[in-house]
Design a protein around this motif. Structure first.
Motif, mmCIF file in Angstrom:
data_model
loop_
_atom_site.group_PDB
_atom_site.id
_atom_site.type_symbol
_atom_site.label_atom_id
_atom_site.label_comp_id
_atom_site.label_asym_id
_atom_site.label_seq_id
_atom_site.Cartn_x
_atom_site.Cartn_y
_atom_site.Cartn_z
ATOM 1 N N ILE A 1 0.861 -1.184 0.000
ATOM 2 C CA ILE A 1 0.000 0.000 0.000
ATOM 3 C C ILE A 1 0.893 1.229 0.000
ATOM 4 N N TYR A 2 0.593 2.186 -0.853
ATOM 5 C CA TYR A 2 1.369 3.416 -0.827
ATOM 6 C C TYR A 2 0.458 4.605 -1.083
ATOM 7 N N SER A 3 0.943 5.764 -0.713
ATOM 8 C CA SER A 3 0.139 6.962 -0.894
ATOM 9 C C SER A 3 0.985 8.055 -1.518
ATOM 10 N N TYR A 4 0.369 8.871 -2.335
ATOM 11 C CA TYR A 4 1.063 9.999 -2.962
ATOM 12 C C TYR A 4 0.036 11.087 -3.209
ATOM 13 N N PHE A 5 0.509 12.269 -3.566
ATOM 14 C CA PHE A 5 -0.415 13.354 -3.845
ATOM 15 C C PHE A 5 -0.472 13.580 -5.345
ATOM 16 N N SER A 6 -1.669 13.430 -5.881
ATOM 17 C CA SER A 6 -1.852 13.644 -7.311
ATOM 18 C C SER A 6 -2.254 15.092 -7.510
ATOM 19 N N LEU B 1 -3.054 -7.372 -8.781
ATOM 20 C CA LEU B 1 -4.327 -6.660 -8.824
ATOM 21 C C LEU B 1 -4.108 -5.328 -8.126
ATOM 22 N N SER B 2 -4.640 -4.254 -8.665
ATOM 23 C CA SER B 2 -4.433 -2.980 -7.984
ATOM 24 C C SER B 2 -5.702 -2.149 -8.026
ATOM 25 N N GLN B 3 -5.797 -1.269 -7.075
ATOM 26 C CA GLN B 3 -6.934 -0.370 -7.002
ATOM 27 C C GLN B 3 -6.476 0.900 -6.309
ATOM 28 N N SER B 4 -7.074 2.007 -6.678
ATOM 29 C CA SER B 4 -6.658 3.287 -6.119
ATOM 30 C C SER B 4 -7.846 3.934 -5.420
ATOM 31 N N TYR B 5 -7.555 4.579 -4.306
ATOM 32 C CA TYR B 5 -8.598 5.251 -3.535
ATOM 33 C C TYR B 5 -8.162 6.679 -3.255
ATOM 34 N N VAL C 1 -11.258 -2.939 3.367
ATOM 35 C CA VAL C 1 -11.702 -1.754 2.635
ATOM 36 C C VAL C 1 -10.779 -1.512 1.452
ATOM 37 N N LEU C 2 -9.487 -1.688 1.683
ATOM 38 C CA LEU C 2 -8.505 -1.519 0.605
ATOM 39 C C LEU C 2 -8.329 -2.867 -0.095
#
Lengths: 954, 250
Positions: A738-743, A791-795, A835-836
């Motif tokens: 899991i990773y997070s970034y600012f788009s 498999l990937s998904q973005s939230y 959830v993720l």
């Protein structure tokens, strides 16, 4: 049958997963608010408002936190996180505390800490003073002085006569003096007298003062330079006292001070072995405090009406490198309070040489004062005093710990140095029920079955005769105790509680202090030790591990290995080596022991502790060379290191983070059972690491999943339109990342905001198929098995994430929660892994099979639900990292967060399914059963009578 | 995995039984006495019973006695001699709600349901408060994942082995397994077991008396007359030729 399935479904609605239960809040969690080491000139006793009798301690710290501390118990009355900056000044006003950090000036209500006003400017603040009329005078880096209104913070007037000359004009007129000046005049400090302001600045290797009228903001006199020698206020600038200006000459061996408005400085020679000189003043009393490595002493001066200083007396030197002096005026007298390294306090009157009082610290600890502030109140009898001193410590490894000494008694202490914790490890405590027999159990495992059985039976018989009678005697008490249901007391010492909630976490501060924090007992510090000696600089830590039961091993980057007994902090082993350490890893030897492999900067590897004979399989380490390359290094069993692979990202990208799977990451099920009972096999690779890179020119961020043994890339992804200044954080566990970034400003089809991306890795895209792995038991890095199916998904997530952690339980049966550390005081947010889930159906309701799998419809935004904030109401500040560890209960994971405040709690991601809740009332249970029994027996005759009557009445 | 204690399991079983017993008693107590029927209604009911009894016990009578009784009854039935309300013959059945006797029966039913629902709600709340969300026992045999929803309700993890049974699931297993215990304690027609109560609720007509609301008494009499005629054809006296049988026996 409908009824049957109906009642079975019912509990599904009842059970909703919560972060924390209301009755657990403030019981299972604890929080130690910290503010950091206090700054010497911005710490003071001050009355929150004019007519209050008691005063509070106000302190601005090097973490840019402004706080009010209650001097009675050391509790924080309030605190404010200001913008972090190198320049921090705080001053006391009437009813307010005004602080300046960086370019902004803010005023806070001294009583409740509320912001009164804030004003931001274009230049950094250099100095700040409160005028007698409670206005705020501020000196800025460009030499401008502004007077700010006390109510609104608006600029009343501006003084620009120290204007810096334009860079291209090297010669310009300056005031009346017409001196040649270049453009490097530096404003130094600001001083307030009754009706004037004095600005000290440095130019042409000289010190200048300009005086401004407070009412009008106009210069009252020409700018003059003080003294004729080349005085450079270089190393030492003391701004103490509104009317005193002091500096050290270029040689560093002469201290000069001038009592404004006089311009004739007094000079004091600094003896050769002095390492630190502190100058303090209160009105016309000036104290110069000298410290050498071995002792410290002070000289007391009196400034007469003409501004000429004369020495009154000198205080005799006392042993100890660290001591602190503070001045305090009370009842027309000025008192000098001297705090010695062992906590002893000596009280002087500045007019008399004899000490008025001396207090030895009863509950003595080494305090090593760095600086202090005091409050002295003479008692009515005239000979005794109430003295309280707030001391900030300079103890090696624990710089900034603060203490309050009240008449020779340690009233309280605050472990402010723990604000800079940089590394931690968990220490398992001993089980009281097995520890006594651990040797016997060990003996049993090494015997044959028959002998072991006989051994066990005899042991049990022995135990029966030994403990049996006492056990029976205590039985009624225990049953009664079980009913009263009072919270079980956490054990002390090295014993863990029954559920294993009590653990130690060993932390290391940035200054090289080691402390053991008892997570089960509200974060109490059990012991502390220092990795550095006095005066040494700590070079960081490259590894901290639990090396064996009850022992912690620390590898310092500077080249040393220290082992402590984790229960009492006694140093067991210390080994020094050269050169410095690049990377460390803990490996199991073939004998079942644990050793540490350290890779040194000369590319040699050593096994720690040195001299221990241990055989181990080869180890693979990952070392970040630069922002452009990561190397994989193999350390063979005979400690020869050889590079195996190098990862260089595409041109323009620089590496930001590397994350690997946690050392303890149990997997309960190797596959994921789908609704139709088919299985998708998880891709489980212990050597998987995730690397994130950013490309600032193209505004892209990339994620690479790499096998750290072979160096092969398992998966990569690139996101466009990424704000590369925002941190990219990632975490790996089991078969997912899991990773997070600012788009940033939307490229085609992306949403602006913080994104959470989940990647799940499977062995094959087909059900019941293991792909290229076929019937191999485990993933092997060497066999070059094909790439995993991803498999990937973005939230979209409403907040930035500073760090991730994943809950860790004993066997991994409990579903996992992802703990996201949110910035500011928002705390820690827990997101259930389900959830993720990349398998959530997009754009349609889940079908029956998907429902059974526990999937629900994909929603792009994850809302922050306040119930899932595990820090709940607590205002946690400055946290940087969250770590988790299993407890003895499968359902519960222990969480500890550090980096600013310290916070600890327990979480149960799948609810506490293996322990009775706190609300389980045995008394109610038994009462209900008894009540129902009585009711049944009472109703029975009535029913019988009624039935008989009914028969007769027909 | 550590388990704290096992007492709640036993406690709950007692509790379940006790509430069951209590519910039975409450149901019985709440049943109102059957209302005294008026003479005509009683006549109607009892005469139909007479016909049924005659048919069922026909073998006890010699053929001629039976025939004469049968002929009288069949004639009376066909004539509608015992009808409570001879005028309503051939008319459609009235609204059951308007029949006071029907109302009474429905009230009884409602009371029975209340006696079931109220303790059921209470005990569910109680069970939830005390026993929700934890594992209570381990089955000694492995099961397939299909049983997961049945055995682990209230447990929020997917990876727990199906052998582990949650307390809520155990409650439901007990709920359906306690019938024999109630039968033992309270006799067979008890109201403690929800399942039987449930059955009653699903098929209320079965439990109601012969002349439930909406039944046409005349049709019932005619049907009974038909039955009696049929029974007449197959009559066999139980002591027919008894002398020979006795002699043979001796």
């Amino acid at each position: 049958m409908r009824f049957f399935s109906g009642v079975l479904l019912l509990p599904c609605f009842v059970a909703s997963v919560l972060g924390i239960f209301k009755d657990d809040a403030y019981h299972t969690d604890w929080h130690i608010p910290l503010i950091g080491p206090s700054l010497p000139t911005s710490t003071f006793f001050h009355q929150p408002n004019q007519d209050s009798k008691a005063s509070l301690i106000y302190s601005l710290t090097d973490r840019s936190i402004l706080a009010a501390i209650n001097p009675k118990d050391g509790e924080l009355v309030w605190r404010q996180q200001l913008k972090e900056s190198a320049v921090n000044v705080a001053r006391a006003g009437n009813g307010v505390v005004v602080s300046a950090t960086g370019t902004s000036v803010s005023s806070f209500n001294a009583g409740n800490g509320r912001l009164v006003w804030e004003n931001a400017f274009s230049q950094n603040v250099v100095d700040l003073r409160i005028t007698p009329a409670n206005k705020v005078a501020v000196l800025f880096a460009d030499g401008v002085v502004r007077l700010l209104d006390d109510k609104s913070g608006d600029v009343a007037w501006e003084w620009r006569e120290l204007d810096r000359c334009a860079d291209d004009v090297l010669v310009c007129a300056y005031g009346d003096a017409n001196f040649l000046r270049n453009s490097t005049d530096v404003p130094l400090s600001l001083h307030v007298t009754k009706s004037t302001l004095t600005v000290a600045s440095q130019s042409l290797k000289k010190l200048w003062v300009s005086t401004i009228d407070l009412a009008t903001g106009k210069s009252t006199s020409s700018t003059t330079h003080i003294s004729t020698a080349a005085d450079i206020p270089a190393k030492h600038q003391a701004h103490h006292g509104d009317e005193l200006l002091s500096w050290t000459e270029e040689s560093g061996r002469t201290l000069k001070f001038v009592a404004l408005p006089s311009t004739t400085p007094a000079s004091v020679a600094i003896p050769n072995d002095v390492v630190e000189t502190v100058l303090l003043s209160s009105k016309d009393d000036v104290v110069v405090h000298f410290k050498t490595h071995g002792e410290s002493w002070a000289h007391v001066y009196k400034v007469d009406a003409k501004g000429v200083a004369s020495e009154v007396y000198a205080v005799r030197p006392r042993l100890g490198a660290h001591s602190a002096i503070s001045l305090n005026s009370a009842g027309g007298k000025t008192y000098l309070v001297w705090t010695l390294p062992n906590g002893e306090t000596v009280l002087y009157d500045v007019a008399k040489e004899e000490a008025l009082a001396s207090y030895t610290l009863i509950n003595a600890t080494e305090i090593d004062p760095r600086h202090s502030v005091s409050e002295v109140v003479p008692r009515p009898d005239g000979t005794s005093f109430a003295v309280r001193t707030f001391v900030s410590s300079a103890a090696p490894g624990f710089v900034g710990d603060s203490y309050l000494i009240r008449n020779g008694e340690l009233a309280w202490s605050r472990k402010e140095s723990l604000v800079s914790v940089v590394a931690s490890t968990w220490i398992e405590l001993l089980d009281p029920s097995t520890e006594e027999i651990v040797e016997e159990l060990d003996a049993e495992t090494h015997k044959s079955v028959g002998a072991a059985y006989v051994h066990r039976v005899t042991r049990h018989l022995n135990e029966l005769s030994l403990y049996g009678p006492a056990w029976i005697q205590a039985l009624p008490q225990r049953i009664l105790g079980g009913f009263v249901n009072k919270g079980t007391e956490m054990p002390t010492g090295k014993w863990r509680d029954f559920f294993g909630f009590r653990k130690f976490v060993i932390v290391i501060t940035a200054e090289g202090g080691v402390a053991a924090i008892d997570v089960g007992r509200n974060g109490e510090v059990v012991w502390q030790a220092s990795l550095v000696n006095a005066g040494e600089k700590f070079r960081g830590v490259s590894g901290i591990y639990e090396v064996r039961k009850g022992h912690v091993g620390i590898v310092c980057t500077g080249g040393s290995y220290v082992e402590y007994n984790a229960f009492d902090g006694i140093e067991v082993l210390k080994q020094d080596f050269t050169p410095s350490v690049l990377s460390t890893a803990q490996v199991d030897t073939q004998g079942g022991k644990k050793i540490i492999i350290a890779l040194l900067s000369n590319n040699k590897a050593i096994a720690l502790p040195m001299g221990v004979d241990a055989e181990f399989d080869s180890v693979h380490l990952t070392v970040k060379d630069s922002t452009r390359s990561i190397k994989g290094i193999r350390v063979s069993p005979n400690l020869i290191s050889s590079p195996t692979w190098t990862f260089v990202p595409p041109v323009g990208e620089s590496i930001t983070t590397i994350e690997g799977r946690p050392a303890h990451d149990p997997v309960a099920s190797i596959g994921r059972v789908l609704g139709d009972r088919s299985v998708m096999y998880k891709y489980l690779n212990q050597h998987m690491i995730v690397i994130s890179t950013v490309n600032p020119t193209a505004a892209t961020a990339s994620i690479y999943l790499i096998d750290s043994v072979s160096g092969s890339i398992l998966h990569s992804a690139t996101h466009a339109a990424v704000d590369v200044t925002q941190p990219i954080v990632a975490t790996v566990s089991e078969n997912w990342v899991i990773y997070s970034y600012f788009s940033d400003e939307a490229a085609e089809g992306t949403a602006k905001g913080y994104h959470l991306v989940v990647l799940e890795l499977y062995e094959s895209e087909f059900k019941n198929d293991r792909g290229s792995l076929a019937d191999a038991d485990e993933v092997s890095s060497f066999k070059g098995a094909g790439k995993p199916h991803v498999l990937s998904q973005s939230y979209v997530f409403p907040s930035a994430v500073k760090a991730f952690a994943v809950t860790d339980t004993k066997q991994g049966i409990t579903s996992r929660d992802i703990l996201a550390l949110l910035p500011g005081t928002q705390g820690i947010y827990s997101i259930p892994k389900r959830v993720l889930d990349p398998r959530r159906p997009v754009g349609r309701e889940p079908d029956a099979a998907e429902k059974e799998e526990g999937l629900f419809i994909y929603t792009p935004v994850i809302e922050i639900d306040p119930k899932s904030i595990i820090t709940h109401k607590r205002k946690v500040m400055g946290l940087k990292k969250v770590v988790t560890t299993p407890s003895q209960l499968e359902s519960t994971s222990i969480v500890f967060a550090y980096g600013g405040d310290l916070f600890g709690t327990r979480v149960a991601p799948s609810l506490a399914f293996d322990v009775l809740g706190k609300g389980f009332g045995k008394i109610q249970l038994v009462a209900t059963v008894v009540g129902l029994t009585i009711a049944s027996f009472m109703v029975a005759p009535m029913v019988r009578k009624k039935q008989i009557n009914a028969r007769w009445s027909l | 995995m550590k388990k704290r204690r096992n007492e709640p399991e036993a406690d709950r079983r007692y509790l379940k039984i006790l509430t069951g017993v209590l519910r039975h008693y409450a149901t019985v107590l709440m049943q109102s006495d059957p209302k005294k029927l008026d003479l005509k209604a009683l006549k109607e009911q009892r005469n139909l019973m007479r016909g049924i009894n005659l048919r069922q016990n026909a073998g006890q009578l010699p053929l001629h006695s039976f025939i004469s009784r049968k002929n009288t009854l069949v004639a009376d039935y066909k004539r509608g001699a015992y009808l409570k309300d001879p005028e309503s013959v051939g008319k459609p059945a009235g609204n059951p709600m308007s029949d006071p006797a029907g109302m009474d029966q429905m009230m009884n039913m409602l009371k029975g349901n209340m006696a079931m629902i109220v303790p059921q709600t209470l005990i569910m709340g109680w069970i939830n408060a005390f026993f929700s969300g934890f594992v209570i026992m381990k089955l000694p045999f492995p099961l397939t994942i299909r049983f997961k929803t049945m055995l682990q309700s209230g447990i929020a993890t997917r990876d727990l082995d199906v052998r582990w049974v949650s307390s809520l699931s155990w409650y439901f297993l007990n709920l359906f397994g306690l019938r024999s215990i109630f039968n033992y304690i309270l006799g067979s027609d008890n109201s403690a077991d929800q399942m039987s109560a449930q059955m009653q609720q699903m098929n209320p007509a079965a439990g109601a008396s012969m002349f439930g609301p909406g039944q046409d008494p005349n049709k019932m009499f005619l049907a009974e007359a038909e039955n009696l005629e049929v029974a007449g054809g197959t009559h066999e006296w139980v002591i027919e030729g008894v002398e020979d049988r006795v002699l043979q026996f001796l």
